[in-house]
Write a protein that holds these residues in place. Structure first.
Motif, PDB file in Angstrom:
ATOM      1  N   LEU A  30       0.835  -1.198   0.000  1.00  0.00           N
ATOM      2  CA  LEU A  30       0.000   0.000   0.000  1.00  0.00           C
ATOM      3  C   LEU A  30       0.874   1.255   0.000  1.00  0.00           C
ATOM      4  O   LEU A  30       2.006   1.233   0.485  1.00  0.00           O
ATOM      5  CB  LEU A  30      -0.899   0.014   1.239  1.00  0.00           C
ATOM      6  CG  LEU A  30      -1.874  -1.140   1.375  1.00  0.00           C
ATOM      7  CD1 LEU A  30      -2.666  -1.008   2.673  1.00  0.00           C
ATOM      8  CD2 LEU A  30      -2.821  -1.183   0.193  1.00  0.00           C
ATOM      9  N   PRO A  31       0.349   2.367  -0.497  1.00  0.00           N
ATOM     10  CA  PRO A  31       1.096   3.623  -0.458  1.00  0.00           C
ATOM     11  C   PRO A  31       1.420   4.025   0.981  1.00  0.00           C
ATOM     12  O   PRO A  31       0.654   3.721   1.908  1.00  0.00           O
ATOM     13  CB  PRO A  31       0.140   4.634  -1.091  1.00  0.00           C
ATOM     14  CG  PRO A  31      -0.870   3.828  -1.834  1.00  0.00           C
ATOM     15  CD  PRO A  31      -0.949   2.498  -1.149  1.00  0.00           C
ATOM     16  N   ASP A  32       2.541   4.700   1.178  1.00  0.00           N
ATOM     17  CA  ASP A  32       2.956   5.108   2.524  1.00  0.00           C
ATOM     18  C   ASP A  32       1.905   5.942   3.237  1.00  0.00           C
ATOM     19  O   ASP A  32       1.774   5.870   4.458  1.00  0.00           O
ATOM     20  CB  ASP A  32       4.267   5.901   2.462  1.00  0.00           C
ATOM     21  CG  ASP A  32       5.465   5.013   2.184  1.00  0.00           C
ATOM     22  OD1 ASP A  32       5.369   3.792   2.421  1.00  0.00           O
ATOM     23  OD2 ASP A  32       6.498   5.547   1.723  1.00  0.00           O
ATOM     24  N   VAL A  33       1.131   6.726   2.516  1.00  0.00           N
ATOM     25  CA  VAL A  33       0.116   7.569   3.132  1.00  0.00           C
ATOM     26  C   VAL A  33      -0.918   6.736   3.900  1.00  0.00           C
ATOM     27  O   VAL A  33      -1.561   7.216   4.813  1.00  0.00           O
ATOM     28  CB  VAL A  33      -0.564   8.483   2.086  1.00  0.00           C
ATOM     29  CG1 VAL A  33      -1.407   7.673   1.119  1.00  0.00           C
ATOM     30  CG2 VAL A  33      -1.371   9.565   2.752  1.00  0.00           C
ATOM     31  N   CYS A  34      -1.046   5.466   3.544  1.00  0.00           N
ATOM     32  CA  CYS A  34      -2.002   4.585   4.236  1.00  0.00           C
ATOM     33  C   CYS A  34      -1.556   4.259   5.654  1.00  0.00           C
ATOM     34  O   CYS A  34      -2.333   3.749   6.444  1.00  0.00           O
ATOM     35  CB  CYS A  34      -2.195   3.299   3.450  1.00  0.00           C
ATOM     36  SG  CYS A  34      -3.012   3.555   1.869  1.00  0.00           S
ATOM     37  N   GLY A  35      -0.307   4.523   5.976  1.00  0.00           N
ATOM     38  CA  GLY A  35       0.202   4.233   7.304  1.00  0.00           C
ATOM     39  C   GLY A  35       0.136   5.402   8.262  1.00  0.00           C
ATOM     40  O   GLY A  35       0.649   5.326   9.377  1.00  0.00           O
ATOM     41  N   GLU A  36      -0.514   6.486   7.855  1.00  0.00           N
ATOM     42  CA  GLU A  36      -0.621   7.644   8.739  1.00  0.00           C
ATOM     43  C   GLU A  36      -1.512   7.321   9.934  1.00  0.00           C
ATOM     44  O   GLU A  36      -2.430   6.509   9.839  1.00  0.00           O
ATOM     45  CB  GLU A  36      -1.182   8.839   7.971  1.00  0.00           C
ATOM     46  CG  GLU A  36      -0.257   9.352   6.895  1.00  0.00           C
ATOM     47  CD  GLU A  36      -0.859  10.485   6.084  1.00  0.00           C
ATOM     48  OE1 GLU A  36      -2.050  10.803   6.281  1.00  0.00           O
ATOM     49  OE2 GLU A  36      -0.129  11.043   5.248  1.00  0.00           O
ATOM     50  N   GLU A  37      -1.239   7.969  11.030  1.00  0.00           N
ATOM     51  CA  GLU A  37      -1.986   7.725  12.261  1.00  0.00           C
ATOM     52  C   GLU A  37      -3.485   7.938  12.049  1.00  0.00           C
ATOM     53  O   GLU A  37      -3.902   8.872  11.364  1.00  0.00           O
ATOM     54  CB  GLU A  37      -1.495   8.667  13.366  1.00  0.00           C
ATOM     55  CG  GLU A  37      -2.099   8.366  14.717  1.00  0.00           C
ATOM     56  CD  GLU A  37      -1.455   9.182  15.829  1.00  0.00           C
ATOM     57  OE1 GLU A  37      -1.975   9.112  16.952  1.00  0.00           O
ATOM     58  OE2 GLU A  37      -0.453   9.875  15.589  1.00  0.00           O
ATOM     59  N   LYS A  85       3.171   1.270  14.674  1.00  0.00           N
ATOM     60  CA  LYS A  85       3.245   0.845  16.078  1.00  0.00           C
ATOM     61  C   LYS A  85       2.103  -0.096  16.445  1.00  0.00           C
ATOM     62  O   LYS A  85       2.220  -0.864  17.378  1.00  0.00           O
ATOM     63  CB  LYS A  85       3.206   2.067  16.994  1.00  0.00           C
ATOM     64  CG  LYS A  85       4.425   2.942  16.847  1.00  0.00           C
ATOM     65  CD  LYS A  85       4.359   4.126  17.768  1.00  0.00           C
ATOM     66  CE  LYS A  85       5.583   5.000  17.552  1.00  0.00           C
ATOM     67  NZ  LYS A  85       5.483   6.252  18.280  1.00  0.00           N
ATOM     68  N   ALA A  86       1.001  -0.003  15.715  1.00  0.00           N
ATOM     69  CA  ALA A  86      -0.156  -0.839  16.053  1.00  0.00           C
ATOM     70  C   ALA A  86      -1.083  -0.940  14.854  1.00  0.00           C
ATOM     71  O   ALA A  86      -1.128  -0.032  14.022  1.00  0.00           O
ATOM     72  CB  ALA A  86      -0.911  -0.260  17.247  1.00  0.00           C
ATOM     73  N   VAL A  87      -1.835  -2.032  14.813  1.00  0.00           N
ATOM     74  CA  VAL A  87      -2.891  -2.238  13.835  1.00  0.00           C
ATOM     75  C   VAL A  87      -4.096  -2.698  14.612  1.00  0.00           C
ATOM     76  O   VAL A  87      -4.001  -3.612  15.440  1.00  0.00           O
ATOM     77  CB  VAL A  87      -2.493  -3.298  12.787  1.00  0.00           C
ATOM     78  CG1 VAL A  87      -3.669  -3.617  11.886  1.00  0.00           C
ATOM     79  CG2 VAL A  87      -1.297  -2.844  11.979  1.00  0.00           C
ATOM     80  N   GLN A  88      -5.230  -2.076  14.373  1.00  0.00           N
ATOM     81  CA  GLN A  88      -6.467  -2.478  15.024  1.00  0.00           C
ATOM     82  C   GLN A  88      -7.432  -2.965  13.956  1.00  0.00           C
ATOM     83  O   GLN A  88      -7.720  -2.242  13.003  1.00  0.00           O
ATOM     84  CB  GLN A  88      -7.083  -1.305  15.791  1.00  0.00           C
ATOM     85  CG  GLN A  88      -8.384  -1.657  16.477  1.00  0.00           C
ATOM     86  CD  GLN A  88      -8.993  -0.461  17.200  1.00  0.00           C
ATOM     87  OE1 GLN A  88      -8.560   0.669  17.030  1.00  0.00           O
ATOM     88  NE2 GLN A  88      -9.975  -0.727  18.003  1.00  0.00           N
ATOM     89  N   LEU A  89      -7.911  -4.181  14.100  1.00  0.00           N
ATOM     90  CA  LEU A  89      -8.880  -4.730  13.155  1.00  0.00           C
ATOM     91  C   LEU A  89     -10.269  -4.457  13.687  1.00  0.00           C
ATOM     92  O   LEU A  89     -10.572  -4.743  14.843  1.00  0.00           O
ATOM     93  CB  LEU A  89      -8.655  -6.229  12.971  1.00  0.00           C
ATOM     94  CG  LEU A  89      -7.276  -6.633  12.453  1.00  0.00           C
ATOM     95  CD1 LEU A  89      -7.145  -8.139  12.394  1.00  0.00           C
ATOM     96  CD2 LEU A  89      -7.010  -6.021  11.093  1.00  0.00           C
ATOM     97  N   LEU A  90     -11.103  -3.886  12.844  1.00  0.00           N
ATOM     98  CA  LEU A  90     -12.474  -3.536  13.251  1.00  0.00           C
ATOM     99  C   LEU A  90     -13.463  -4.508  12.646  1.00  0.00           C
ATOM    100  O   LEU A  90     -13.296  -4.942  11.551  1.00  0.00           O
ATOM    101  CB  LEU A  90     -12.826  -2.112  12.788  1.00  0.00           C
ATOM    102  CG  LEU A  90     -11.849  -1.019  13.227  1.00  0.00           C
ATOM    103  CD1 LEU A  90     -12.216   0.295  12.560  1.00  0.00           C
ATOM    104  CD2 LEU A  90     -11.897  -0.871  14.741  1.00  0.00           C
TER     105      LEU A  90
END
Length: 90
Positions: A30-37, A85-90
């Motif tokens: 995925l594009p880096d922008v997808c990793g923004e907080e 730092k974290a991934v939350q699955l909804l």
């Protein structure tokens, strides 16, 4: 690949491209922008085996992969690196 059938000691260090090159696995970067907080991503697979993703920020839905077999169970992986730092699955 069914996670219960995988020998963890044989997993490569990266999903892309290492795991993909082993076959039976599809992955996309995925594009880096997808990793923004606080970014919320949505993923889905259509009946033709196309995998898409979208962001809550109104960016157009993006085609990630084609040809994913949909007649058998699918499992998803989230391979994170960098500043994540974290991934939350909804």
């Amino acid at each position: 690949m069914d996670p219960l059938e995988i020998d963890a000691s044989l997993l490569p260090p990266f999903a892309c491209p290492n795991l993909v090159l082993q076959g039976r696995t599809w992955a996309a970067v995925l594009p880096d922008v997808c990793g923004e907080e606080d970014t919320v991503l949505t993923f889905w697979v259509d009946h033709r085996g196309r995998v898409f993703f979208g962001r809550q920020q109104g960016v157009q839905d993006i085609l990630l992969l084609k040809g994913v077999p949909v007649r058998a169970p699918l499992w998803a992986i989230v391979d994170v690196y960098g500043h994540t730092k974290a991934v939350q699955l909804l």
